[in-house]
Design an enzyme around this catalytic site. Structure first.
Site, PDB file in Angstrom:
ATOM      1  N   HIS A  18      -2.998   8.136  -5.889  1.00  0.00           N
ATOM      2  CA  HIS A  18      -2.174   9.246  -5.392  1.00  0.00           C
ATOM      3  C   HIS A  18      -2.830  10.583  -5.758  1.00  0.00           C
ATOM      4  O   HIS A  18      -2.864  11.505  -4.950  1.00  0.00           O
ATOM      5  CB  HIS A  18      -0.772   9.209  -6.032  1.00  0.00           C
ATOM      6  CG  HIS A  18       0.036   7.988  -5.731  1.00  0.00           C
ATOM      7  ND1 HIS A  18       0.671   7.247  -6.699  1.00  0.00           N
ATOM      8  CD2 HIS A  18       0.316   7.369  -4.556  1.00  0.00           C
ATOM      9  CE1 HIS A  18       1.324   6.237  -6.135  1.00  0.00           C
ATOM     10  NE2 HIS A  18       1.099   6.282  -4.838  1.00  0.00           N
ATOM     11  N   LYS A  42      13.261  -0.268  -2.346  1.00  0.00           N
ATOM     12  CA  LYS A  42      12.698  -0.480  -3.690  1.00  0.00           C
ATOM     13  C   LYS A  42      13.688  -0.088  -4.770  1.00  0.00           C
ATOM     14  O   LYS A  42      14.467   0.850  -4.602  1.00  0.00           O
ATOM     15  CB  LYS A  42      11.440   0.380  -3.858  1.00  0.00           C
ATOM     16  CG  LYS A  42      10.291  -0.056  -2.983  1.00  0.00           C
ATOM     17  CD  LYS A  42       9.090   0.833  -3.183  1.00  0.00           C
ATOM     18  CE  LYS A  42       7.962   0.428  -2.254  1.00  0.00           C
ATOM     19  NZ  LYS A  42       6.871   1.409  -2.259  1.00  0.00           N
ATOM     20  N   ARG A  91      -4.715   3.047   2.536  1.00  0.00           N
ATOM     21  CA  ARG A  91      -5.659   2.293   1.696  1.00  0.00           C
ATOM     22  C   ARG A  91      -6.410   1.241   2.499  1.00  0.00           C
ATOM     23  O   ARG A  91      -7.593   1.054   2.325  1.00  0.00           O
ATOM     24  CB  ARG A  91      -4.913   1.605   0.542  1.00  0.00           C
ATOM     25  CG  ARG A  91      -4.381   2.590  -0.480  1.00  0.00           C
ATOM     26  CD  ARG A  91      -3.349   1.954  -1.344  1.00  0.00           C
ATOM     27  NE  ARG A  91      -2.276   1.414  -0.537  1.00  0.00           N
ATOM     28  CZ  ARG A  91      -1.312   0.658  -0.985  1.00  0.00           C
ATOM     29  NH1 ARG A  91      -1.296   0.311  -2.255  1.00  0.00           N
ATOM     30  NH2 ARG A  91      -0.360   0.232  -0.191  1.00  0.00           N
ATOM     31  N   SER A 129       1.574   1.299  -7.175  1.00  0.00           N
ATOM     32  CA  SER A 129       2.427   1.578  -8.339  1.00  0.00           C
ATOM     33  C   SER A 129       2.999   0.288  -8.914  1.00  0.00           C
ATOM     34  O   SER A 129       3.132   0.150 -10.133  1.00  0.00           O
ATOM     35  CB  SER A 129       3.560   2.515  -7.933  1.00  0.00           C
ATOM     36  OG  SER A 129       3.043   3.750  -7.542  1.00  0.00           O
TER      37      SER A 129
HETATM   38  N1  COA Z   1      -3.304   5.170  -3.802  1.00  0.00           N
HETATM   39  C1  COA Z   1      -2.638   4.280  -4.546  1.00  0.00           C
HETATM   40  N2  COA Z   1      -1.490   3.704  -4.170  1.00  0.00           N
HETATM   41  C2  COA Z   1      -0.997   4.062  -2.970  1.00  0.00           C
HETATM   42  C3  COA Z   1      -1.645   4.984  -2.135  1.00  0.00           C
HETATM   43  C4  COA Z   1      -2.850   5.535  -2.595  1.00  0.00           C
HETATM   44  N3  COA Z   1      -3.540   6.412  -1.857  1.00  0.00           N
HETATM   45  N4  COA Z   1      -0.917   5.121  -1.015  1.00  0.00           N
HETATM   46  C5  COA Z   1       0.146   4.318  -1.127  1.00  0.00           C
HETATM   47  N5  COA Z   1       0.096   3.682  -2.312  1.00  0.00           N
HETATM   48  C6  COA Z   1       1.042   2.669  -2.805  1.00  0.00           C
HETATM   49  C7  COA Z   1       2.286   3.230  -3.381  1.00  0.00           C
HETATM   50  O1  COA Z   1       2.162   3.419  -4.760  1.00  0.00           O
HETATM   51  C8  COA Z   1       3.271   2.154  -3.053  1.00  0.00           C
HETATM   52  O2  COA Z   1       3.140   1.118  -3.993  1.00  0.00           O
HETATM   53  P1  COA Z   1       4.394   0.257  -4.454  1.00  0.00           P
HETATM   54  O3  COA Z   1       4.922  -0.398  -3.209  1.00  0.00           O
HETATM   55  O4  COA Z   1       3.808  -0.665  -5.422  1.00  0.00           O
HETATM   56  O5  COA Z   1       5.364   1.260  -5.045  1.00  0.00           O
HETATM   57  C9  COA Z   1       2.810   1.546  -1.749  1.00  0.00           C
HETATM   58  O6  COA Z   1       1.443   1.884  -1.672  1.00  0.00           O
HETATM   59  C10 COA Z   1       3.508   2.038  -0.536  1.00  0.00           C
HETATM   60  O7  COA Z   1       3.382   3.431  -0.485  1.00  0.00           O
HETATM   61  P2  COA Z   1       4.162   4.296   0.585  1.00  0.00           P
HETATM   62  O8  COA Z   1       3.989   3.747   1.945  1.00  0.00           O
HETATM   63  O9  COA Z   1       3.798   5.707   0.363  1.00  0.00           O
HETATM   64  O10 COA Z   1       5.647   3.982   0.222  1.00  0.00           O
HETATM   65  P3  COA Z   1       6.513   4.700  -0.801  1.00  0.00           P
HETATM   66  O11 COA Z   1       7.594   3.787  -1.218  1.00  0.00           O
HETATM   67  O12 COA Z   1       5.733   5.296  -1.908  1.00  0.00           O
HETATM   68  O13 COA Z   1       7.102   5.914   0.102  1.00  0.00           O
HETATM   69  C11 COA Z   1       8.731   6.959   1.460  1.00  0.00           C
HETATM   70  C12 COA Z   1       7.923   5.689   1.215  1.00  0.00           C
HETATM   71  C13 COA Z   1       9.492   7.380   0.199  1.00  0.00           C
HETATM   72  C14 COA Z   1       7.795   8.078   1.889  1.00  0.00           C
HETATM   73  C15 COA Z   1       9.743   6.638   2.601  1.00  0.00           C
HETATM   74  O14 COA Z   1      10.541   5.549   2.183  1.00  0.00           O
HETATM   75  C16 COA Z   1      10.612   7.825   2.926  1.00  0.00           C
HETATM   76  O15 COA Z   1      10.198   8.720   3.665  1.00  0.00           O
HETATM   77  N6  COA Z   1      11.858   7.835   2.364  1.00  0.00           N
HETATM   78  C17 COA Z   1      12.820   8.928   2.616  1.00  0.00           C
HETATM   79  C18 COA Z   1      13.947   8.449   3.541  1.00  0.00           C
HETATM   80  C19 COA Z   1      13.480   8.474   4.973  1.00  0.00           C
HETATM   81  O16 COA Z   1      13.180   9.507   5.556  1.00  0.00           O
HETATM   82  N7  COA Z   1      13.421   7.271   5.560  1.00  0.00           N
HETATM   83  C20 COA Z   1      12.933   7.082   6.908  1.00  0.00           C
HETATM   84  C21 COA Z   1      11.451   6.870   6.875  1.00  0.00           C
HETATM   85  S1  COA Z   1      10.785   6.728   8.489  1.00  0.00           S
END
Ligand code: COA
Length: 160
Positions: A18, A42, A91, A129
């Site tokens: 990140h 989650k 990724r 994460s």
């Molecule tokens: N380096 C390391 N890890 C990374 C990464 C990177 N560059 N990019 C993503 N990851 C990891 C994250 O740590 C996460 O790991 P985990 O599943 O073990 O926690 C995983 O990849 C998925 O990441 P991401 O797709 O960014 O999901 P997220 O849960 O972190 O974020 C939100 C998702 C919060 C952005 C999304 O749920 C959201 O927008 N929520 C708000 C409500 C909303 O608007 N909902 C409608 C969405 S269309």
């Protein structure tokens, strides 16, 4: 025109992957908001304020980065705050389908909102994460996975 973008995620906790995306995006735009949001599928380990505090420490030297946290829809937050672009790290191809779905949904909800993908650094390809949480909860070494300045805090949190 000053350009503000948002990098949203759960950041439970923030990893070096990140951080890499934050550093690179902060160089591309005038201001980068890092949004700590709720992913309804989650169950988080760290509270939103703990995650925000860790991110503040990690980004302390990046002047144009601000950490924000909120519940609710990302697309609505962007509308209310005049933000027209979301930055996400990609990724691997396996991320693509889910990310593509989120990007399209966000644009349906807010037609002015674009999603920009930044390819992850090869070092971060394998990182997530949940992997950090699993290794830390079993007493493993997470020093290659999280920024140095927050390493001890994360380790301590799992010793509670
Ligand atoms: N380096 C390391 N890890 C990374 C990464 C990177 N560059 N990019 C993503 N990851 C990891 C994250 O740590 C996460 O790991 P985990 O599943 O073990 O926690 C995983 O990849 C998925 O990441 P991401 O797709 O960014 O999901 P997220 O849960 O972190 O974020 C939100 C998702 C919060 C952005 C999304 O749920 C959201 O927008 N929520 C708000 C409500 C909303 O608007 N909902 C409608 C969405 S269309």
């Amino acid at each position: 025109m000053s350009r503000t973008v948002i990098y949203p995620g759960s950041f439970d906790p923030v990893t070096i992957g990140h951080y890499e995306v934050i550093k690179r995006a902060s160089k591309m735009f005038d201001k980068l908001l890092v949004g700590v949001l709720v992913n309804q599928s989650k169950k988080p380990t760290f509270t939103i304020s703990e995650r925000m505090e860790l991110l503040r420490e990690v980004t302390a030297d990046l002047e144009n980065v601000e950490i924000v946290g909120f519940e609710g829809l990302l697309a609505e937050y962007c509308k209310e705050n005049n933000i027209n672009a979301i930055v996400k790290g990609l990724r691997a191809m396996s991320d693509f389908e889910y990310e593509f779905q989120m990007a399209i949904t966000n644009r349906k909800l807010n037609p002015n909102l674009e999603t920009i993908f930044i390819p992850a650094d090869s070092e971060a390809m394998y990182l997530s994460s949940s992997m950090v949480r699993e290794v830390a909860s079993m007493g493993g070494d997470i020093s290659n996975f999280v920024p140095n300045c927050i390493h001890d805090k994360i380790v301590k949190r799992f010793q509670k």
